[in-house]
Design a protein around this motif. Structure first.
Motif, PDB file in Angstrom:
ATOM      1  N   ALA A 553       0.908  -1.225   0.198  1.00  0.00           N
ATOM      2  CA  ALA A 553       0.144  -0.080   0.050  1.00  0.00           C
ATOM      3  C   ALA A 553       0.869   1.172   0.176  1.00  0.00           C
ATOM      4  O   ALA A 553       0.404   2.281  -0.644  1.00  0.00           O
ATOM      5  CB  ALA A 553      -0.878  -0.170   1.216  1.00  0.00           C
ATOM      6  N   GLY A 554       1.972   1.312   0.569  1.00  0.00           N
ATOM      7  CA  GLY A 554       2.797   2.662   0.777  1.00  0.00           C
ATOM      8  C   GLY A 554       3.212   2.874  -0.486  1.00  0.00           C
ATOM      9  O   GLY A 554       3.404   4.002  -1.007  1.00  0.00           O
ATOM     10  N   GLU A 555       3.798   1.817  -1.371  1.00  0.00           N
ATOM     11  CA  GLU A 555       4.309   2.138  -2.784  1.00  0.00           C
ATOM     12  C   GLU A 555       3.160   2.746  -3.862  1.00  0.00           C
ATOM     13  O   GLU A 555       3.342   3.289  -4.523  1.00  0.00           O
ATOM     14  CB  GLU A 555       4.967   0.959  -3.235  1.00  0.00           C
ATOM     15  CG  GLU A 555       5.326   1.100  -4.720  1.00  0.00           C
ATOM     16  CD  GLU A 555       6.607   2.118  -5.067  1.00  0.00           C
ATOM     17  OE1 GLU A 555       6.579   2.452  -5.955  1.00  0.00           O
ATOM     18  OE2 GLU A 555       7.029   2.795  -4.057  1.00  0.00           O
ATOM     19  N   LEU A 556       2.072   2.146  -3.357  1.00  0.00           N
ATOM     20  CA  LEU A 556       0.782   2.347  -4.330  1.00  0.00           C
ATOM     21  C   LEU A 556       0.507   3.962  -4.110  1.00  0.00           C
ATOM     22  O   LEU A 556       0.063   4.766  -5.040  1.00  0.00           O
ATOM     23  CB  LEU A 556      -0.352   1.432  -3.876  1.00  0.00           C
ATOM     24  CG  LEU A 556      -0.322   0.085  -4.504  1.00  0.00           C
ATOM     25  CD1 LEU A 556      -1.407  -0.830  -3.958  1.00  0.00           C
ATOM     26  CD2 LEU A 556      -0.279   0.263  -6.027  1.00  0.00           C
ATOM     27  N   ALA A 557       0.558   4.193  -2.587  1.00  0.00           N
ATOM     28  CA  ALA A 557       0.329   5.623  -2.300  1.00  0.00           C
ATOM     29  C   ALA A 557       1.245   6.716  -2.871  1.00  0.00           C
ATOM     30  O   ALA A 557       0.938   7.752  -3.358  1.00  0.00           O
ATOM     31  CB  ALA A 557       0.299   5.961  -1.011  1.00  0.00           C
ATOM     32  N   ARG A 558       2.678   6.097  -2.807  1.00  0.00           N
ATOM     33  CA  ARG A 558       3.607   7.202  -3.444  1.00  0.00           C
ATOM     34  C   ARG A 558       3.495   7.211  -4.976  1.00  0.00           C
ATOM     35  O   ARG A 558       3.475   8.440  -5.383  1.00  0.00           O
ATOM     36  CB  ARG A 558       5.030   6.520  -3.049  1.00  0.00           C
ATOM     37  CG  ARG A 558       6.352   7.392  -3.469  1.00  0.00           C
ATOM     38  CD  ARG A 558       7.538   6.539  -3.896  1.00  0.00           C
ATOM     39  NE  ARG A 558       7.414   5.593  -5.069  1.00  0.00           N
ATOM     40  CZ  ARG A 558       7.445   5.958  -6.293  1.00  0.00           C
ATOM     41  NH1 ARG A 558       7.630   7.409  -6.600  1.00  0.00           N
ATOM     42  NH2 ARG A 558       7.263   5.257  -7.394  1.00  0.00           N
ATOM     43  N   ARG A 559       3.090   6.127  -5.792  1.00  0.00           N
ATOM     44  CA  ARG A 559       2.980   6.341  -7.257  1.00  0.00           C
ATOM     45  C   ARG A 559       1.526   6.980  -7.353  1.00  0.00           C
ATOM     46  O   ARG A 559       1.408   7.845  -8.453  1.00  0.00           O
ATOM     47  CB  ARG A 559       2.662   4.830  -7.716  1.00  0.00           C
ATOM     48  CG  ARG A 559       4.099   4.076  -7.607  1.00  0.00           C
ATOM     49  CD  ARG A 559       3.881   2.923  -8.441  1.00  0.00           C
ATOM     50  NE  ARG A 559       4.926   1.883  -8.876  1.00  0.00           N
ATOM     51  CZ  ARG A 559       5.271   0.923  -9.226  1.00  0.00           C
ATOM     52  NH1 ARG A 559       4.478   0.798 -10.272  1.00  0.00           N
ATOM     53  NH2 ARG A 559       6.498   0.401  -9.081  1.00  0.00           N
ATOM     54  N   TYR A 560       0.505   7.043  -6.620  1.00  0.00           N
ATOM     55  CA  TYR A 560      -0.748   7.822  -6.677  1.00  0.00           C
ATOM     56  C   TYR A 560      -0.212   9.146  -6.516  1.00  0.00           C
ATOM     57  O   TYR A 560      -0.654   9.996  -7.428  1.00  0.00           O
ATOM     58  CB  TYR A 560      -1.794   7.345  -5.743  1.00  0.00           C
ATOM     59  CG  TYR A 560      -2.930   8.318  -5.705  1.00  0.00           C
ATOM     60  CD1 TYR A 560      -3.867   8.547  -6.547  1.00  0.00           C
ATOM     61  CD2 TYR A 560      -2.932   9.284  -4.506  1.00  0.00           C
ATOM     62  CE1 TYR A 560      -4.729   9.519  -6.770  1.00  0.00           C
ATOM     63  CE2 TYR A 560      -4.029  10.014  -4.479  1.00  0.00           C
ATOM     64  CZ  TYR A 560      -5.054  10.371  -5.418  1.00  0.00           C
ATOM     65  OH  TYR A 560      -5.772  11.288  -5.713  1.00  0.00           O
ATOM     66  N   ARG A 561       0.501   9.518  -5.549  1.00  0.00           N
ATOM     67  CA  ARG A 561       0.936  10.981  -5.301  1.00  0.00           C
ATOM     68  C   ARG A 561       1.482  11.341  -6.524  1.00  0.00           C
ATOM     69  O   ARG A 561       1.710  12.570  -6.856  1.00  0.00           O
ATOM     70  CB  ARG A 561       1.479  11.237  -4.230  1.00  0.00           C
ATOM     71  CG  ARG A 561       0.857  10.983  -2.838  1.00  0.00           C
ATOM     72  CD  ARG A 561       1.529  11.539  -1.663  1.00  0.00           C
ATOM     73  NE  ARG A 561       0.826  10.912  -0.361  1.00  0.00           N
ATOM     74  CZ  ARG A 561       1.216   9.671   0.279  1.00  0.00           C
ATOM     75  NH1 ARG A 561       2.162   9.255   0.252  1.00  0.00           N
ATOM     76  NH2 ARG A 561       0.565   9.492   1.343  1.00  0.00           N
ATOM     77  N   ALA A 562       2.264  10.746  -7.227  1.00  0.00           N
ATOM     78  CA  ALA A 562       3.431  10.939  -8.345  1.00  0.00           C
ATOM     79  C   ALA A 562       2.521  11.040  -9.620  1.00  0.00           C
ATOM     80  O   ALA A 562       3.030  11.419 -10.869  1.00  0.00           O
ATOM     81  CB  ALA A 562       4.439  10.115  -8.325  1.00  0.00           C
ATOM     82  N   LYS A 568      -6.738   4.615 -15.775  1.00  0.00           N
ATOM     83  CA  LYS A 568      -7.967   4.481 -15.094  1.00  0.00           C
ATOM     84  C   LYS A 568      -8.189   4.424 -13.573  1.00  0.00           C
ATOM     85  O   LYS A 568      -8.783   4.914 -12.876  1.00  0.00           O
ATOM     86  CB  LYS A 568      -8.730   2.922 -15.595  1.00  0.00           C
ATOM     87  CG  LYS A 568      -9.106   3.057 -17.114  1.00  0.00           C
ATOM     88  CD  LYS A 568      -9.697   1.591 -17.077  1.00  0.00           C
ATOM     89  CE  LYS A 568      -9.967   1.526 -18.901  1.00  0.00           C
ATOM     90  NZ  LYS A 568     -10.785   0.207 -19.026  1.00  0.00           N
ATOM     91  N   ALA A 569      -6.822   3.655 -12.881  1.00  0.00           N
ATOM     92  CA  ALA A 569      -6.960   3.686 -11.730  1.00  0.00           C
ATOM     93  C   ALA A 569      -6.537   5.200 -11.325  1.00  0.00           C
ATOM     94  O   ALA A 569      -7.266   5.462 -10.010  1.00  0.00           O
ATOM     95  CB  ALA A 569      -5.717   2.808 -11.262  1.00  0.00           C
ATOM     96  N   GLN A 570      -5.642   5.866 -11.765  1.00  0.00           N
ATOM     97  CA  GLN A 570      -5.438   7.492 -11.154  1.00  0.00           C
ATOM     98  C   GLN A 570      -6.568   8.140 -11.089  1.00  0.00           C
ATOM     99  O   GLN A 570      -6.907   8.803 -10.347  1.00  0.00           O
ATOM    100  CB  GLN A 570      -4.157   7.890 -12.236  1.00  0.00           C
ATOM    101  CG  GLN A 570      -3.601   9.205 -11.697  1.00  0.00           C
ATOM    102  CD  GLN A 570      -2.822   8.927 -10.419  1.00  0.00           C
ATOM    103  OE1 GLN A 570      -1.917   8.164 -10.312  1.00  0.00           O
ATOM    104  NE2 GLN A 570      -2.694  10.143  -9.758  1.00  0.00           N
ATOM    105  N   ARG A 571      -7.420   8.008 -12.228  1.00  0.00           N
ATOM    106  CA  ARG A 571      -8.623   8.764 -12.459  1.00  0.00           C
ATOM    107  C   ARG A 571      -9.585   8.386 -11.353  1.00  0.00           C
ATOM    108  O   ARG A 571     -10.114   9.331 -10.778  1.00  0.00           O
ATOM    109  CB  ARG A 571      -8.840   8.836 -13.742  1.00  0.00           C
ATOM    110  CG  ARG A 571      -8.340   9.830 -14.743  1.00  0.00           C
ATOM    111  CD  ARG A 571      -9.044   9.740 -16.230  1.00  0.00           C
ATOM    112  NE  ARG A 571      -9.285   8.683 -16.681  1.00  0.00           N
ATOM    113  CZ  ARG A 571      -8.706   7.816 -17.743  1.00  0.00           C
ATOM    114  NH1 ARG A 571      -7.539   8.384 -17.882  1.00  0.00           N
ATOM    115  NH2 ARG A 571      -8.985   6.816 -18.060  1.00  0.00           N
ATOM    116  N   GLY A 572      -9.674   7.142 -11.375  1.00  0.00           N
ATOM    117  CA  GLY A 572     -10.819   6.532 -10.447  1.00  0.00           C
ATOM    118  C   GLY A 572     -10.240   6.856  -9.032  1.00  0.00           C
ATOM    119  O   GLY A 572     -11.410   7.263  -8.303  1.00  0.00           O
TER     120      GLY A 572
END
Length: 890
Positions: A553-562, A568-572
Motif C-alpha cells: 500500500a505504501g508504494e501504491l500511495a507514492r505512485r498515486y501522489r506522483a 484508469k486507476a489514477q483517475r478513479g
C-alpha cells in the motif's frame, strides 16, 4: 562524581542519576516514612561498565539476539576498581550485615510504566564480594528478554536507559507483602488492598503463594474484606546469606495480620499516597519486633485517570470515545473541536456554557479522551426511563452497566420532576423545527430528502475559506463552524427518527416483533457510508489490476501522489477521494490525517479486492441488490400479516415500512456532515500550521493539532502584530514564545503517544475511580464458558468461518468469508465489511454504526461482546448467530 549516595541525599529530581526505585526510596526517606536505611550505586557506575563492554555496538546491531548479547558483554566485563571500592565502602558504612540488592532503572517506576519485576532483586546478601556479584547481575538484568520486550512495547529507547543499584538493610520479615492504595481491579480510589504472607515478601511479590487478602478504608479504618490464602510457600533468610523456600503442607485459615496491623498499613498507604499525590503500589514488611517498614513504592500505572475528580459527590461518567468507536486518544485540537461542537449541542437544550471553548459542564477530558457526566440523568426519573433505551440501541453493554448502578444508594433519584427534561426537549424541537421535519417526512418525502441535500450544499458553502484569509481569520472561522455544526446537522434526525418510529408502529400494527423485521433494514438507500463502500468496490471492478496485486500500500500511495498509477486507476482514485477524501479511520479527531492526505489505507483495500478470485454471486454489489429485493419482499409479507388484522392496518403498515426504508439510511448523514466540517477545519488549520512553521514557531505543520484553538490564535495574532506597522503604544504581547509552543507540543505529543499504548478504556467510570463493569465481573468470578460468548444480536443470520482479529483497519486484509473480530468500528472500517462473512464487535448496540452497516450488507453480526479480541484468536473457527447474539467457538 560520587557513585554511591545515601537515601537521605536523594530526591525525586535525581531520576537520571539513581533510577526510579532509588528516587522513590530517597523521597520517602526525606518525607519521614519508615524506610530501611540504604544507599544507591548511581547510573554513572553502569555507564562506566557499559562503555567498557562496548554496549552501544550491541544496541546498534539490534536484532532478536540483542538481550542475550548485552547480558553476556556486561557479565564478562570486570567492575572498574573505583566502583568496586565505592561499593565496599558504602556497604561497610551501612553496617556490613545482610542487605537487599535491587535494580533501579531510569525507565522504571514512572507514571506511565512501572516496569515492576522487569529487573532483578537479590535478598539477604552478606559480604562485600557477594554484594559486588549481585550488583553485576542487576546490571545484566537490564537486558533480560522480558525487560527488552517491555521497553519496546512502551516505546522506550534501549540506548537511553541506565541502571542504578539500591543496597538496603535487610528487613528480616515475620510478615510481608504488597499494598495498593487504590483497587487495581475495579479502579476504586482510596482503598487499601493488601496481600500478605509469612516470611519475606518475595513469595507474595513473585506470585509463589496464595496470600491473605485484606481490603480497608483508610479514612474510617473499616476493614471491608478479610480472605485467608493457603500460604503454602514461605521464603526465609538463611544465616550465612541467601534465602530458602519452605513448602508447607495443608492450609491455614489463620490470618497473618491482625486488624490493628491492617489499619496501620492502610494509614501508612494513605500517607504515601498523599505525599505523591497519586495512588501507589507499595511493598512492606513487619519485623520480629512488630515494626512496619516500607521497602518500595511506585505509581499504579494501570489506573485510568479520573474524569472531573473535583466535582462534589459521586458522579457517573460515560466514554464518548467508546460510543464513537474510537478507543485511542484524541489530539488536543481534536478534543477542542469536540468541546466546541458539544457547546453548540448544549445550547440547543438551553445549557450553553459561558465559554464554548471549555465545552459544556457535563463534558470532561481524562486520558486524552472525552467523557460525558450522566449523573443528572441517572439520578432523575425521566433519565432512568430514557437513558437505558437510548443506549440499548447504540451501546448495549453501557445500558446494562447503568441499569446496575440504579440500585446504588449513593445514586438514588433526587430529580423527580419531568419539567426540566420536557422544557429542554421543547426548546430543542423548536430550534431544529422538528414538527416541520416530521410532517415533511410523513407527507412530503421529496421535500424531506431535498432538505438534507440543501444542508449539504449549505455546508459546502460555509466551509469555503478565502485563500488570502489570515491565520486569525481562519481560527475564528473554524471556531464558528464547530460551534454551529451540531445545531445544523442534527436537524436531520427528526426525519430519521420518524422513519424508525414508523418501523415500531408497523411492528405494533402487524404483530411482528421488531427482532423479526430486520430484513426490512437490508440495503437501505441514502446511507453515505454504504454508498462509499459500494463505490470503492465498483472502482475495483473497472481499474487495471496491476500493480495493485503486487505492490504494498505504501508504494501504491507514492505512485498515486506522483500520478504514476495506470490511467484508469489514477483517475478513479482521484474521483473517489474528491468525494470521500474527507473520511478516515478515527475521523472524529480533526487532528488525524484524512484519506485525501494519506490514501494508503484505501489503496490497500483496493489491492485486497483485486487479489480476490472472481466473487460471482458473492460480489458486494450483487449481495446489496439481493438484500434490496429481500427487503421489499419483507415489507409486503409484514404488510400482508397486518392486513389480516384489517385492511387499514395493512395499508398503514406498508406506508410505514416504505418510509422507514426511505429515511433509515439517513442515520449516518449527520456524522457524515460533521466529518466534512472536521476535515474542512483540518485543511484550514494545516495552512495556519505552515505559516507558524515559516515563522519559526513550530517544527512542522501537523504540530498545530497539539495546540488548542486559543493558543493558535494568540500565536497567529502576535505574528500579525509583528508584521503590522509599529504604533507608538507597545502591543500587548501575551502570545507564547516559539520555545513555549515547541515545549507544549512535545509534552502533549508524548502524552498522546503514551495514551495510545493504553490497552483498556472503561466505558463507564465513577468519579471515585470505580469501573462498574469490572466490579460486576469480579462478583461473577467468570466471564462465561470458554467455548461460548454472548453479546447483543445486531444482524440476523448464522455463519461459520475462521476469525480474523483486527485491532487497526489500516493495512488489514480480510479473506472472503472470514469473520471480522474487532474492538469497535467507525466508517473507516467499513470497506472491510464487503468481504466479511460475519462481524463480532466488543462495543456497540443494535443501532451502533457497525450493526447498521452489517444489517445493510446482510452480514450476521453480534456486538457488545466483552473481551472478544482477547478471547478469540485469528484462525479460530466461529459460529456467529446474529439473531440470538451468541458466538460458538469450535
Amino acid at each position: 562524581m560520587n557513585t554511591a549516595l545515601e537515601f537521605s541525599e536523594i530526591d525525586a529530581s535525581m531520576l537520571a542519576q539513581v533510577g526510579g526505585k532509588a528516587a522513590n526510596l530517597g523521597e520517602m526517606t526525606r518525607a519521614g516514612l519508615p524506610v530501611p536505611p540504604g544507599w544507591v550505586l548511581t547510573t554513572d557506575a553502569y555507564r562506566q561498565v557499559a562503555e567498557a563492554a562496548a554496549l552501544d555496538e550491541v544496541i546498534a546491531e539490534g536484532g532478536p539476539g540483542l538481550a542475550a548479547a548485552a547480558r553476556e558483554r556486561l557479565l564478562a566485563t570486570p567492575v572498574p576498581e573505583p566502583v568496586a571500592k565505592a561499593v565496599t565502602a558504602a556497604y561497610e558504612r551501612l553496617g556490613g550485615g545482610p542487605v537487599a540488592v535491587r535494580s533501579s532503572a531510569t525507565a522504571e517506576d514512572l507514571p506511565f510504566a512501572s516496569f515492576a519485576g522487569q529487573q532483578d532483586t537479590y535478598l539477604n546478601v552478606v559480604g562485600a564480594e557477594a554484594v559486588l556479584d549481585a550488583v553485576r547481575r542487576c546490571w545484566a538484568s537490564l537486558w533480560t528478554d522480558r525487560a527488552v520486550a517491555y521497553r519496546a512495547s512502551n516505546g522506550i529507547d534501549h540506548a537511553s536507559v541506565r541502571l542504578a543499584v539500591v543496597v538496603q538493610a535487610m528487613v528480616q520479615a515475620e510478615v510481608a507483602g504488597v499494598m495498593f492504595t487504590a483497587d487495581p481491579l475495579t479502579g476504586r480510589r482510596h482503598r487499601a488492598v493488601i496481600d500478605a504472607g509469612p516470611g519475606l515478601g518475595e513469595a507474595v511479590v513473585s506470585g509463589a503463594v496464595n496470600p491473605d487478602r485484606f481490603v480497608a478504608d483508610p479514612a474510617t479504618g473499616e476493614i471491608l474484606e478479610r480472605r485467608a490464602g493457603d500460604k503454602r510457600v514461605v521464603i526465609r533468610s538463611l544465616p550465612g546469606g541467601g534465602t530458602e523456600r519452605l513448602d508447607r503442607t495443608g492450609s491455614s485459615d489463620e490470618l497473618c495480620l491482625t486488624d490493628a496491623q491492617v489499619r496501620e498499613l492502610a494509614a501508612l498507604g494513605a500517607r504515601v499516597e498523599r505525599h505523591y499525590g497519586a495512588p501507589q503500589d507499595t511493598e512492606w514488611a513487619v519485623d520480629a519486633s512488630g515494626a512496619l517498614w516500607l521497602t518500595q513504592a511506585r505509581p499504579i500505572t494501570t489506573l485510568f485517570p479520573l474524569p472531573a475528580p473535583d466535582r462534589d459527590g459521586l458522579r457517573v461518567h460515560f466514554s464518548v470515545n467508546v460510543a464513537q468507536g474510537v478507543m485511542g486518544p484524541l489530539t488536543p485540537m481534536g478534543l477542542a473541536g469536540f468541546q466546541l461542537a458539544a457547546s453548540g449541542a448544549a445550547g440547543l437544550f438551553g445549557y450553553a456554557p459561558a465559554d464554548p471553548r471549555q465545552g459544556p459542564a457535563f463534558m470532561s477530558v481524562a486520558g486524552e479522551r472525552l467523557w460525558l457526566d450522566l449523573t443528572t440523568a441517572v439520578r432523575s426519573r425521566a433519565g432512568r426511563v430514557i437513558l437505558p433505551k437510548a443506549l440499548t440501541l447504540g451501546e448495549a453493554r453501557t445500558a446494562a452497566v447503568l441499569d446496575g448502578l440504579f440500585d446504588d444508594p449513593r445514586l438514588s433519584v433526587v430529580h423527580t420532576s419531568r419539567r426540566p427534561f420536557l422544557k429542554g426537549f421543547a426548546r430543542f424541537a423548536r430550534t431544529v423545527r422538528a414538527p416541520v421535519r416530521v410532517l415533511e417526512a410523513l407527507f412530503s418525502p421529496r421535500a424531506a430528502l431535498a432538505y438534507t441535500r440543501r444542508l449539504g450544499d449549505e455546508l459546502d458553502r460555509r466551509l469555503r475559506v478565502p485563500d488570502d484569509a489570515t491565520p486569525v481569520q481562519r481560527v475564528e472561522h473554524a471556531e464558528r463552524l464547530l460551534r454551529g455544526a451540531f445545531p445544523v446537522i442534527i436537524s436531520i434526525m427528526p426525519i430519521v427518527i420518524t422513519g424508525y418510529g414508523l418501523f415500531a408502529l408497523a411492528s405494533r400494527l402487524s404483530g411482528v416483533p421488531i427482532a423479526d423485521m430486520q430484513s426490512v433494514l437490508r440495503s437501505l438507500p441514502g446511507n453515505p457510508t454504504t454508498e462509499m463502500d459500494l463505490e470503492l468496490w465498483e472502482l475495483a471492478t473497472r481499474i487495471e489490476p496491476e500493480p495493485f496485486r503486487e505492490l504494498p500500500a505504501g508504494e501504491l500511495a507514492r505512485r498515486y501522489r506522483a500520478g504514476e498509477l495506470p490511467p484508469k486507476a489514477q483517475r478513479g482514485v482521484e474521483d473517489f477521494l474528491r468525494r470521500y477524501g474527507h473520511r478516515g479511520v478515527a475521523e472524529i479527531d480533526l487532528g488525524l490525517p484524512r484519506w485525501s492526505e494519506d490514501p494508503a489505507h484505501i489503496l490497500g483495500v483496493l489491492a485486497n479486492y483485486l487479489r480476490m478470485d472472481d466473487p460471482g454471486d458473492l460480489a458486494p454489489s450483487v449481495l446489496f441488490a439481493r438484500g434490496e429485493a429481500e427487503a421489499r419482499r419483507a415489507v409486503e409479507e409484514i404488510a400482508a400479516r397486518a392486513r389480516r388484522r384489517g385492511a387499514l392496518r395493512g395499508a398503514v403498515t406498508r406506508f410505514a415500512l416504505r418510509r422507514t426504508r426511505l429515511f433509515g439510511g439517513l442515520r449516518e448523514l449527520p456524522k457524515y456532515y460533521l466529518v466534512k466540517i472536521l476535515a474542512g477545519v483540518r485543511r484550514s488549520m494545516l495552512v495556519v500550521g505552515e505559516r507558524l512553521v515559516a515563522a519559526g514557531l513550530l517544527d512542522e505543520a501537523g504540530d498545530v493539532f497539539f495546540l488548542r484553538f486559543q493558543e493558535v490564535r494568540e500565536a497567529s495574532a502576535a505574528l500579525e502584530a509583528d508584521a503590522a506597522p509599529r504604533s507608538e503604544e507597545p502591543a500587548d504581547r501575551t502570545a507564547p514564545s516559539a520555545l513555549d509552543l515547541r515545549e507544549r507540543v512535545a509534552a502533549r505529543r508524548a502524552a498522546y503517544e503514551q495514551e495510545a499504548r493504553r490497552r483498556h478504556v472503561p466505558r463507564v467510570m465513577l468519579s471515585d475511580g470505580t469501573e462498574p463493569e469490572a466490579v460486576a465481573a469480579a462478583r461473577s468470578g467468570s466471564s462465561g464458558p470458554a467455548d461460548a460468548l454472548t453479546g447483543t444480536a445486531a444482524s440476523a443470520g448464522t455463519v461459520t468461518g475462521p476469525a480474523r482479529v483486527v485491532l487497526d483497519p489500516v493495512g488489514a486484509h480480510l479473506e472472503p468469508g472470514e469473520i471480522l473480530v474487532c474492538p469497535s468500528t467507525d466508517p473507516g472500517w467499513t470497506p472491510l465489511f464487503l468481504t466479511a462473512g460475519g462481524l463480532v464487535m466488543e462495543m456497540g448496540g443494535a443501532m451502533s454504526h457497525g450493526a447498521v452497516v452489517a444489517r445493510e450488507y446482510g452480514i450476521p453480526a453480534v456486538v457488545g461482546v466483552a473481551d472478544a479480541t482477547h478471547r478469540i484468536t485469528t484462525g479460530r473457527q466461529l459460529t456467529v448467530n446474529g439473531a440470538s447474539g451468541t458466538i460458538t467457538l469450535t
